[in-house]
Design a protein around this motif. Structure first.
Motif, mmCIF file in Angstrom:
data_model
loop_
_atom_site.group_PDB
_atom_site.id
_atom_site.type_symbol
_atom_site.label_atom_id
_atom_site.label_comp_id
_atom_site.label_asym_id
_atom_site.label_seq_id
_atom_site.Cartn_x
_atom_site.Cartn_y
_atom_site.Cartn_z
ATOM 1 N N GLN A 1 0.742 -1.053 -0.013
ATOM 2 C CA GLN A 1 -0.032 -0.060 0.127
ATOM 3 C C GLN A 1 1.044 1.335 -0.229
ATOM 4 O OE1 GLN A 1 -3.613 0.392 -0.129
ATOM 5 N NE2 GLN A 1 -3.145 -1.920 -0.520
ATOM 6 N N SER A 2 1.132 1.927 -1.040
ATOM 7 C CA SER A 2 1.920 3.157 -1.187
ATOM 8 C C SER A 2 1.050 4.334 -1.051
ATOM 9 C CB SER A 2 2.531 3.229 -2.738
ATOM 10 O OG SER A 2 3.467 1.929 -2.604
ATOM 11 N N ARG A 3 0.719 4.647 0.176
ATOM 12 C CA ARG A 3 -0.341 5.895 0.428
ATOM 13 C C ARG A 3 0.644 7.203 0.301
ATOM 14 N NH1 ARG A 3 -3.833 5.588 5.630
ATOM 15 N NH2 ARG A 3 -4.516 7.820 4.814
ATOM 16 N N VAL A 4 -0.075 8.398 -0.177
ATOM 17 C CA VAL A 4 0.784 9.500 -0.701
ATOM 18 C C VAL A 4 -0.189 10.590 -0.088
ATOM 19 C CG1 VAL A 4 1.331 11.041 -2.289
ATOM 20 C CG2 VAL A 4 1.718 8.603 -2.585
ATOM 21 N N LEU A 5 0.331 11.694 0.395
ATOM 22 C CA LEU A 5 -0.189 12.668 0.945
ATOM 23 C C LEU A 5 0.438 13.940 0.127
ATOM 24 C CD1 LEU A 5 -1.822 14.749 2.871
ATOM 25 C CD2 LEU A 5 0.251 14.856 4.219
ATOM 26 N N LEU A 6 -0.474 14.680 -0.489
ATOM 27 C CA LEU A 6 -0.307 15.692 -1.449
ATOM 28 C C LEU A 6 -0.642 17.001 -0.437
ATOM 29 C CD1 LEU A 6 -1.432 14.713 -4.827
ATOM 30 C CD2 LEU A 6 0.754 14.820 -4.147
ATOM 31 N N LEU A 7 0.326 17.633 0.050
ATOM 32 C CA LEU A 7 0.234 18.801 0.778
ATOM 33 C C LEU A 7 0.689 20.104 0.111
ATOM 34 C CD1 LEU A 7 -0.610 20.271 3.590
ATOM 35 C CD2 LEU A 7 1.557 19.657 4.510
ATOM 36 N N ARG A 8 -0.359 20.803 -0.370
ATOM 37 C CA ARG A 8 -0.104 22.001 -1.162
ATOM 38 C C ARG A 8 -0.205 23.362 -0.671
ATOM 39 N NH1 ARG A 8 -4.119 20.803 -5.998
ATOM 40 N NH2 ARG A 8 -2.805 22.302 -7.140
ATOM 41 N N PHE A 9 0.878 23.800 -0.246
ATOM 42 C CA PHE A 9 0.782 25.174 0.237
ATOM 43 C C PHE A 9 0.676 26.204 -0.853
ATOM 44 C CE2 PHE A 9 3.660 22.661 3.203
ATOM 45 C CZ PHE A 9 3.319 22.990 4.245
ATOM 46 N N LEU A 10 0.278 27.370 -0.313
ATOM 47 C CA LEU A 10 0.018 28.673 -1.230
ATOM 48 C C LEU A 10 -1.057 28.335 -2.323
ATOM 49 C CD1 LEU A 10 3.517 29.821 -1.488
ATOM 50 C CD2 LEU A 10 1.865 30.609 0.161
ATOM 51 N N LYS A 11 -1.689 27.328 -2.171
ATOM 52 C CA LYS A 11 -2.832 26.841 -3.544
ATOM 53 C C LYS A 11 -3.816 26.555 -2.762
ATOM 54 C CE LYS A 11 0.848 25.168 -6.403
ATOM 55 N NZ LYS A 11 1.425 23.934 -7.135
ATOM 56 N N GLY A 12 -4.592 27.785 -2.381
ATOM 57 C CA GLY A 12 -6.036 27.774 -1.942
ATOM 58 C C GLY A 12 -7.109 27.139 -2.762
ATOM 59 N N PRO A 13 -7.909 26.674 -2.332
ATOM 60 C CA PRO A 13 -9.154 25.806 -3.110
ATOM 61 C C PRO A 13 -10.046 26.868 -4.087
ATOM 62 C CG PRO A 13 -9.671 25.869 -1.005
ATOM 63 C CD PRO A 13 -8.420 26.363 -0.895
ATOM 64 N N ALA A 14 -9.673 28.093 -3.763
ATOM 65 C CA ALA A 14 -10.535 29.070 -4.561
ATOM 66 C C ALA A 14 -9.871 29.402 -6.030
ATOM 67 C CB ALA A 14 -10.672 30.593 -3.885
ATOM 68 N N ARG A 15 -8.783 29.059 -6.147
ATOM 69 C CA ARG A 15 -8.089 29.041 -7.522
ATOM 70 C C ARG A 15 -7.835 28.032 -8.205
ATOM 71 N NH1 ARG A 15 -4.672 33.341 -9.046
ATOM 72 N NH2 ARG A 15 -3.267 32.956 -10.774
ATOM 73 N N HIS A 16 -7.753 27.837 -9.574
ATOM 74 C CA HIS A 16 -7.502 26.789 -10.149
ATOM 75 C C HIS A 16 -6.135 26.430 -10.488
ATOM 76 C CE1 HIS A 16 -7.953 23.440 -12.990
ATOM 77 N NE2 HIS A 16 -7.439 23.975 -13.847
ATOM 78 N N TYR A 17 -5.318 25.499 -10.334
ATOM 79 C CA TYR A 17 -4.245 25.351 -10.696
ATOM 80 C C TYR A 17 -4.032 24.220 -11.762
ATOM 81 C CZ TYR A 17 -3.090 28.557 -6.902
ATOM 82 O OH TYR A 17 -3.161 29.444 -5.981
ATOM 83 N N GLU B 1 -1.891 21.558 -12.177
ATOM 84 C CA GLU B 1 -1.831 20.219 -11.616
ATOM 85 C C GLU B 1 -3.310 19.798 -11.203
ATOM 86 O OE1 GLU B 1 0.126 22.686 -8.294
ATOM 87 O OE2 GLU B 1 0.073 22.549 -10.550
ATOM 88 N N ASP B 2 -4.359 20.543 -10.788
ATOM 89 C CA ASP B 2 -5.389 19.990 -10.272
ATOM 90 C C ASP B 2 -6.051 19.021 -11.105
ATOM 91 O OD1 ASP B 2 -5.351 22.067 -8.368
ATOM 92 O OD2 ASP B 2 -6.734 23.278 -9.508
ATOM 93 N N ALA B 3 -6.354 19.052 -12.294
ATOM 94 C CA ALA B 3 -6.624 17.898 -13.202
ATOM 95 C C ALA B 3 -5.917 16.759 -12.913
ATOM 96 C CB ALA B 3 -6.787 18.257 -14.824
ATOM 97 N N ALA B 4 -4.601 16.975 -12.810
ATOM 98 C CA ALA B 4 -3.702 15.537 -12.639
ATOM 99 C C ALA B 4 -4.145 14.898 -11.155
ATOM 100 C CB ALA B 4 -2.187 16.135 -12.713
ATOM 101 N N ILE B 5 -4.224 15.937 -10.294
ATOM 102 C CA ILE B 5 -4.529 15.077 -9.146
ATOM 103 C C ILE B 5 -5.794 14.548 -8.922
ATOM 104 C CG2 ILE B 5 -4.900 15.680 -6.464
ATOM 105 C CD1 ILE B 5 -2.710 17.928 -6.911
ATOM 106 N N GLU B 6 -6.719 15.343 -9.644
ATOM 107 C CA GLU B 6 -8.171 14.511 -9.907
ATOM 108 C C GLU B 6 -8.089 13.229 -10.401
ATOM 109 O OE1 GLU B 6 -12.721 15.312 -11.549
ATOM 110 O OE2 GLU B 6 -11.105 16.754 -11.775
ATOM 111 N N ALA B 7 -7.294 13.113 -11.479
ATOM 112 C CA ALA B 7 -7.050 11.734 -12.014
ATOM 113 C C ALA B 7 -6.697 10.841 -11.183
ATOM 114 C CB ALA B 7 -6.327 11.901 -13.437
ATOM 115 N N LEU B 8 -5.643 11.036 -10.286
ATOM 116 C CA LEU B 8 -4.961 10.349 -9.424
ATOM 117 C C LEU B 8 -6.163 9.742 -8.307
ATOM 118 C CD1 LEU B 8 -1.604 11.794 -8.538
ATOM 119 C CD2 LEU B 8 -1.786 9.652 -9.316
#
Length: 376
Positions: free
Chosen positions: A52-68, A70-77
């Motif tokens: 089980q390779s669990r991963v935490l993606l902790l994204r600083f300076l990237k509040g949810p009110a803005r689209h970045y 890599e958002d689509a890539a993370i959604e795919a993951l």
């Protein structure tokens, strides 16, 4: 005998157990993409195994009110592996400088770091990505000494990936791997009305993983439309097995079999300059015919031409047909080209993004064995 050339080696038989600290910084594009490529590789290792390779993606300076990007890539993951990916976003939605820091910015940075400390101490994760922590430290939103101290005491197995511009010297000092992305500007793409060509070159780690991050991004954009964002990955000089991208590509094809096509060509051996064999030319041409037809077809939204640069640099392919094909590519098809090279080919002038990855530090150069699921 002195032999010069560009070699692509297969993975080694031994592997390290101890997790490393990776830092991707610099002004060039590809830092967060490279982190996502490593995440994909780690997850791919666990497919059809008890791991089980669990991963935490902790994204600083990237509040949810803005689209970045890599958002689509993370959604795919997250859709492909919902039980393996955790994501936490902190910060406000707009950019700000050192003279515009607010109490909210400090509180959000501390919130993110509290999550990171808990995740690191828990032992639940195999990879923790601290996306954009470098500028957080540079802005003074967190104590660099505390972050460095915590990372030095991480669990032995844990991989830490820190990204963003302006990594502080103290973090670079404890890093086991430090790749810097430097940006180059080319006017040829603008002059010819060409957009959507990205090139990742240089001796540092992060080129192919950045390309895999772009492939994830393409899939994520079209997740609700099964055939809308098909991806083709063509790999040159990689005809054997055990390469660094194998697990990542397996993960993509496992979750999105209708969206990912993969072709590899070449022999399972290093191609040395001046010692090219007939099969090397035949395999290189075979790969290019597949790529050329795919570019012209318009069937793919993203085409990764992995290790095309060294293939051209070794004179296994001519440059002009590549230039011609890129000039005629469909407007909405993105082309990602990777690999180091000594001589810059003419198609670099068509790139809208060109990041050169410099290797300042790599654990492999210190005798540390590679780790399955991270390095291969």
């Amino acid at each position: 005998m002195t032999r010069t050339g560009i070699g692509i080696r297969t993975a080694v038989s031994q592997e390290r157990i101890v997790g490393q600290i990776h830092v991707y910084d610099g002004a060039g594009k590809g830092k967060s993409q490279a982190a996502l490529g490593v995440v994909l590789r780690s997850i791919g290792l666990g497919i059809n195994t008890p791991l089980q390779s669990r991963v935490l993606l902790l994204r600083f300076l990237k509040g949810p009110a803005r689209h970045y990007e890599e958002d689509a890539a993370i959604e795919a993951l997250q859709r492909g592996f919902p039980h393996l990916i955790d994501q936490v976003r902190t910060g406000r939605a707009e950019f700000f400088g050192p003279d515009e820091i607010t109490r909210f910015d400090r509180l959000e940075a501390q919130r993110g770091w509290d999550v990171a400390k808990g995740a690191i101490a828990s032992g639940l994760y195999s990879v923790v990505v601290l996306d954009e922590i470098n500028p957080v430290l540079d802005l003074g939103l967190l104590s660099t000494d505390e972050v460095v101290r915590t990372l030095e005491q991480k669990p032995e197995h844990l991989e830490i990936i820190a990204t963003g511009r302006s990594a502080p010297p103290a973090l670079l000092e404890i890093a086991d791997l430090h790749s810097e992305m430097k940006s180059h500007y080319h006017a040829g793409g603008v002059e010819n009305g060409i957009d959507g060509i990205e090139i990742y070159t240089g001796a540092g780690k992060g080129k192919s993983t950045s390309a895999l991050g772009k492939a994830l991004q393409a899939i994520g954009k079209g997740i609700s439309q099964d055939q809308s964002h098909r991806v083709l990955i063509v790999q040159w000089l990689k005809g054997g097995s055990g390469y660094t991208e194998d697990a990542a590509i397996a993960a993509l094809r496992h979750s999105y079999p209708n969206l990912v096509d993969h072709q590899r060509c070449g022999g399972d051996a290093i191609v040395w300059r001046g010692q090219q064999k007939e099969i090397d030319y035949v395999e290189a041409e075979r790969g290019w015919e597949i790529a050329r037809s795919a570019i012209a077809s318009g069937l793919y939204k993203t085409i990764v031409l992995d290790e095309l640069n060294p293939t051209v640099d070794l004179e296994l392919l001519e440059v002009q047909p590549i230039v011609d094909a890129l000039l005629r590519k469909p407007k909405d098809t993105e082309i990602i080209i990777t690999g180091r090279c000594q001589n810059i080919p003419a198609y670099f002038e068509l790139a809208s993004v060109h990041s050169e990855v410099f290797c300042h530090k790599h654990y492999a150069n210190q005798g540390v064995e590679l780790k399955r699921g991270v390095d291969f």
